[in-house]
Design an enzyme around this catalytic site. Structure first.
Site, PDB file in Angstrom:
ATOM      1  N   THR A 107       6.887 -92.781  49.861  1.00  0.00           N
ATOM      2  CA  THR A 107       8.172 -93.475  49.787  1.00  0.00           C
ATOM      3  C   THR A 107       8.822 -93.297  48.418  1.00  0.00           C
ATOM      4  OG1 THR A 107       7.354 -95.098  51.345  1.00  0.00           O
ATOM      5  CG2 THR A 107       9.259 -95.743  50.043  1.00  0.00           C
ATOM      6  N   GLY A 127       1.037 -98.546  46.831  1.00  0.00           N
ATOM      7  CA  GLY A 127       0.103 -99.546  46.315  1.00  0.00           C
ATOM      8  C   GLY A 127      -0.890 -98.908  45.361  1.00  0.00           C
ATOM      9  N   GLU A 157       5.050 -98.250  57.334  1.00  0.00           N
ATOM     10  CA  GLU A 157       4.622 -97.353  58.416  1.00  0.00           C
ATOM     11  C   GLU A 157       5.704 -97.221  59.482  1.00  0.00           C
ATOM     12  OE1 GLU A 157       1.948 -95.518  58.299  1.00  0.00           O
ATOM     13  OE2 GLU A 157       1.328 -96.433  56.406  1.00  0.00           O
TER      14      GLU A 157
END
Lengths: 662, 662
Positions: free
Chosen positions: B142, B181, B424
């Site tokens: 992303t 993350g 997702e």
């Protein structure tokens, strides 16, 4: 850093069909009010004394301290600047934004309770101290084990005629006061709601003035245990508190005695009407409707502006990524809540003006209007706060990943505004209060009484629908008729359900419980009808400029049609509408959204929230989202060093041990 | 402190119609699995090394440090204890609860990407290092300006044949990697998704192994800018990060080349199928369905137990305050989500088992099943995460004021689980992917092709309903039929809507956009049908004990009937059901809720979450809510002193100045 407006947003503003200022004037009640609002907001937002630090980077304790400091400063400045009481909220909301204020309960509950429930002598004693912040108070009603149901309170105030005192006690753990804002650390006084006992007899909950902390050193007084109830979803800046009292004695004169009284010999004097407290409740609920409107206005401002800046996916091969607001699914997420924001904004205004009108009648002793107002306000409070809850989250999710960042402002907005569904009466309990009034009115009408006001339509219920009619589903009159019919039918059905449960052998409370899902549904339909009708009526204002009347009519149509298709079963169930009506409604929604699309940014600009109040990088007026996202992230405490201290403490030894084992 | 079980909860457990252990065995796949789960959970929960501090009292930085430390310890212990890979998640979830794990992306994305996309040589080079945590990685896809739409990524990897390297660049601000993350502070490696360029030609996004921090001192490598993206709604413990690259060179061998390849001379070799990545996506989506089931299981466990401990209001004059779960409105809030928790729990299991079955076919090169699986999993991921979002909040609100406290565990649960609707693949985009497959299948069926699998029912669409039939709305067969009919009709309507838009002159993309609200509706109906049917099918398992089969059947009926009445318009619109069917359905719901009421606590006990995982004072197994609320509050940092430091800093001078002015 860019100082120009994002070109996509600039184009949106150029293409709008109307001048947003006209709607701003309509929403705030005229250009003078808008002028005043802007003056006071800019006074607050440009005042360097406030710093306006980013709460998102602070621990909860730091947030409390920062906002307490700000709140005290604001209090002092409001006096210094001699800001008129009517305009004060413009200044306050610019200082705090949509965040609560550590002195909020002092201003919003402690002072009003003194105004409304203290005798003249009591006012002379305390009002000057409270208005000048020599004492800081809160309103301690909710207990650990007792919320919406006031009569369940356990705290006791026992009259001791010998000493002319009340003895205050927290007899059980669940009797501890729990939740009052500002109680934990800030307040030195509170109005305490406690069960009044005189010579062993209980007289129900009454308000008492209680000092809880020393005015010298702020220490809790003897017999007083007080503290913070711990971190919550939102309200980080507020010290919601607990309080337990052990044989705390206060003079008899500390019971607020404007309505009920206890004489020196222990004689109890009842209040003239048990409905007198309703007035304040109506007012507070109207403010929650306003809060819901504000929550939705802010959330849609952020999401709609960002949806014009954000580009995503490929609609047509080879074309650039479109603005996400061009996706019809995105419009379908946001525009109905934009319409709801307007609908509740106007609902709140109507409620306030009805409240003001009735207040003067009430002050003259005419309380006949109170039960209806009370019932109506309960339902509207519940409806608006429920819709706002769902709507704020829909807006956040519509902003994708960035909506989840505190940079968007949306998580904090939600966490701070969602309690509106719980406080001042849990929403389902509120809806059931409305339903109780509806059932009473319905039964009166069955007995031939003529109903008035917001329930007048129940008199003329025609449960049999007119079949075969062709309807123009864009016609606001037809839409209001449909909502009225649905409400009347659902009130009728709930009443039938109640009757059936009774006939099946249940007693009244059990029957009520068994029918309660239908009763809530009826109260919801009644409240929605009021909101739709009120919106449509406001559009008949002849002073409305034709350009804004056109766009507001579209919003009203969308609001009604969206309510209709999302509850289509209610309209289809008895054949009042047909499948083809519903299909027509859906097509109209698509067409309305297409018409509203070019006006969307202008419609949120019209809410006129300065960036300092929005507190959102995604919702910035200038649309320079990405640059500011990065600047903001860099200021995150985790970025103080390139290599975080946790590396030296934990990660390095871990990695080295693993390497050694290879 | 009380160590006995709250008497109300004890009574609930005594009165249940079945032994919860039987359902626990059913949910976890047999007593051996349950045994293993409990063993590992208690190993983790009773290990004093973990401390299990309360994150609610910490700043975000403290939370990150605490959880990083815990995560490293957990990693080491899993190896030491030689915990089997199949059982690892039992141990992990007991250590972290429903909170994310700072090394989560290393385990959940970095390692699987190496397994799935690295060549044998690449595996030999990196897998050992990664599996033994000598390097810690994340998955960087992303970007600040690009989410769900993979092809829109801007990061570039340009092949330099002279040096046999790729040159990595972040050409614009919006190309910065954003959100991964563990990227901000923890990871020293990542798999980077970047647009592959060879001799000026673009080949789309590909994965590259990139070292971002030094293994010696953890400093960012030259050309690498990396940091934390700042605080979010939840995920406080995770350093979601940003990453910008400036002329960072990596060897040609760092492109993960199991599928696509770049030869030394720059020749590009295409992957055998573009659908190969679908397999992993199906797996990840199935885990999100499981997460949604877990979110709802935890939320209903908390809310239902607390609703039996909490007493509120007065149902009958003079009677004690009833347990709030005795209010039908409370049942109507909670029981449908209890049923949904079970429904999604079983849906996730079916998806996993379908995935496992197809995996072996896929590994043999048969990818024919992938498009259907992909479409189905997209819709189920979206449906389940949407329902979980609404359901978690409904449970929180059903706990009244205390639900809003972090003591309830519900705000943190929500904030940590709500991203499932966004990551997702954003849910609306997911539903439109399902819709695309449905439209394709529908058109194939119109052309006489026979459809199989989850869309087989579209072949036999009979848009004309059988009128006048009397239905038993409790019959699971009839309910499945109704959901099937609705799905088929809505697929048909969406197709008609698409055709109409085309006929009105729109090109395919514009027509698709114009019809997208209907397309999402159709995909939603398709997904709901799958869930209802799957639930009903699982009940036909002959190994089911009759006592649990009875109660699970009620849950299944409630799930279907609740879906039916909340979408009643869909069933009424074409006359498939009548108003009287809907009324019958509503009466059945009331009756089912009354039957489920005595089993409610046993049904949540059956989920078998230990208190250490629930992390909720309201949801404690022993029901001793109030004592622990107070203990917890006392530990709040604001209560370190009776008089908070802010008094001395701000409040005292303020109060004194005000007193002086009097």
């Amino acid at each position: 850093m860019a100082t120009t407006v994002n070109p996509d947003l600039r184009k949106e503003r150029e293409n709008a069909s109307f001048v947003p200022e006209k709607i701003t004037n309509f929403l705030y009640g005229g250009p003078e009010r808008v002028q005043k609002k802007r003056e006071l907001a800019s006074l607050a937002l440009n005042d360097p004394d406030y710093h306006h630090e980013d709460l998102n980077f602070m621990s909860r304790e730091q947030q409390y301290e920062t906002c307490l400091k700000k709140s005290l400063l604001m209090t002092t400045k409001i006096k210094q600047l001699k800001i008129d009481a009517v305009d004060e909220h413009f200044y306050r909301s610019a200082v705090t934004g949509p965040s609560p204020d550590p002195l909020g309960l002092h201003v919003g509950m402690f002072l009003p309770t003194l105004y409304g429930q203290a005798t003249q002598e009591q006012k002379e004693k305390w009002l000057n101290l409270a208005e000048n912040y020599v004492i800081i108070g809160t309103y301690a009603q909710t207990e650990m084990g007792h919320g919406t149901f006031l009569r369940g309170l356990e705290t006791t105030a026992t009259f001791d005629p010998k000493t002319q005192e009340f003895i205050l006690n927290t007899p059980t753990l669940t009797a501890s006061k729990w939740w009052p804002g500002g109680l934990g650390k800030t307040s030195n006084y509170c109005v305490l709601m406690a069960q009044l006992y005189i010579q062993g007899k209980s007289y129900g909950p009454h308000p008492f003035m209680v000092q809880i902390r020393s005015l010298q050193d702020h220490k809790p007084l003897p017999g007083v245990t007080v503290g913070d109830i711990g971190p919550k979803f939102g309200y980080d800046v507020i010290d919601n508190g607990f309080l337990a009292l052990r044989n705390v004695r206060i003079p008899r004169e500390n019971m607020l005695m404007k309505h009920s009284k206890v004489a020196p010999d222990g004689t109890y004097v009842k209040p003239p009407s048990s409905k007198l407290a309703y007035g304040t409740m109506v007012f507070v609920r109207a403010t929650i409707v306003n809060d819901s409107a504000m929550a939705l206005s802010i959330a849609t401002t952020i999401a709609i502006r960002y949806s014009c800046v954000r580009r995503q996916s490929e609609m047509k091969p080879g074309h650039p990524e479109p603005q996400v607001l061009d996706y019809v699914t995105q419009q379908y997420k946001l525009f109905p809540y934009l319409a709801a924001a307007y609908a509740f904004w106007l609902t709140g205004q109507t409620m306030m003006s009805v409240y003001m009108t009735s207040s003067s009648r009430i002050s003259k002793g005419d309380i006949s209007v109170l039960p209806e107002l009370h019932a109506l306000s309960a339902g509207l409070k519940a409806l608006s706060s429920w819709v706002a809850n769902v709507g704020m989250e829909e807006c956040r999710l519509a902003c994708g990943g960035h909506g989840y960042s505190h940079a968007s402002g949306l998580p904090r907005l939600y966490a701070n505004l969602t309690p509106g569904a719980t406080y001042e009466g849990e929403n389902t309990v509120m809806m059931l209060q409305t339903a109780r009034y509806l059932m009473k009115s319905y039964n009166q009408s069955l007995q031939g009484e003529k109903l008035a006001g917001s329930v007048a339509y129940l008199s003329g219920v025609q449960p049999v629908p007119a079949a075969g009619r062709t309807r123009n589903m864009l016609d606001l009159g037809a839409l209001c008729d449909a909502f009225r019919h649905r409400a009347a039918r659902l009130v009728h059905e709930a009443a039938m359900q109640l009757r059936n449960e009774r006939q099946a052998g249940k007693d009244q409370p059990d029957a009520w419980n068994a029918a309660s899902v239908d009763l809530v549904k009826a109260a919801m339909a009644h409240s929605q009808y009021f909101v739709v009708k009120n919106f449509a009526e406001r559009l008949t204002d002849s002073r409305l400029d034709s350009s804004i009347s056109a766009v507001l009519t579209r919003l009203c149509q969308l609001h009604a049609l969206h309510g209709l298709v999302t509850n289509s079963g209610d309209f289809l169930e008895d054949g009042y509408l047909t499948g083809s009506d519903i299909r027509q409604a859906r097509r109209h929604i698509n067409a309305l959204m297409a018409k509203l699309r070019p006006d969307a940014v202008a419609l949120v600009d019209a809410f006129d929230f300065p960036d300092g109040i929005l507190n959102s990088i995604l919702g910035r007026y200038d649309g320079n989202v990405y640059q500011h996202l990065l600047e903001w992230a860099k200021a995150s405490p985790l970025n103080k060093n390139d290599v975080h201290q946790s590396y030296h403490k934990y990660l390095k030894p871990f990695l080295e041990a693993n390497r050694a084992k290879l």
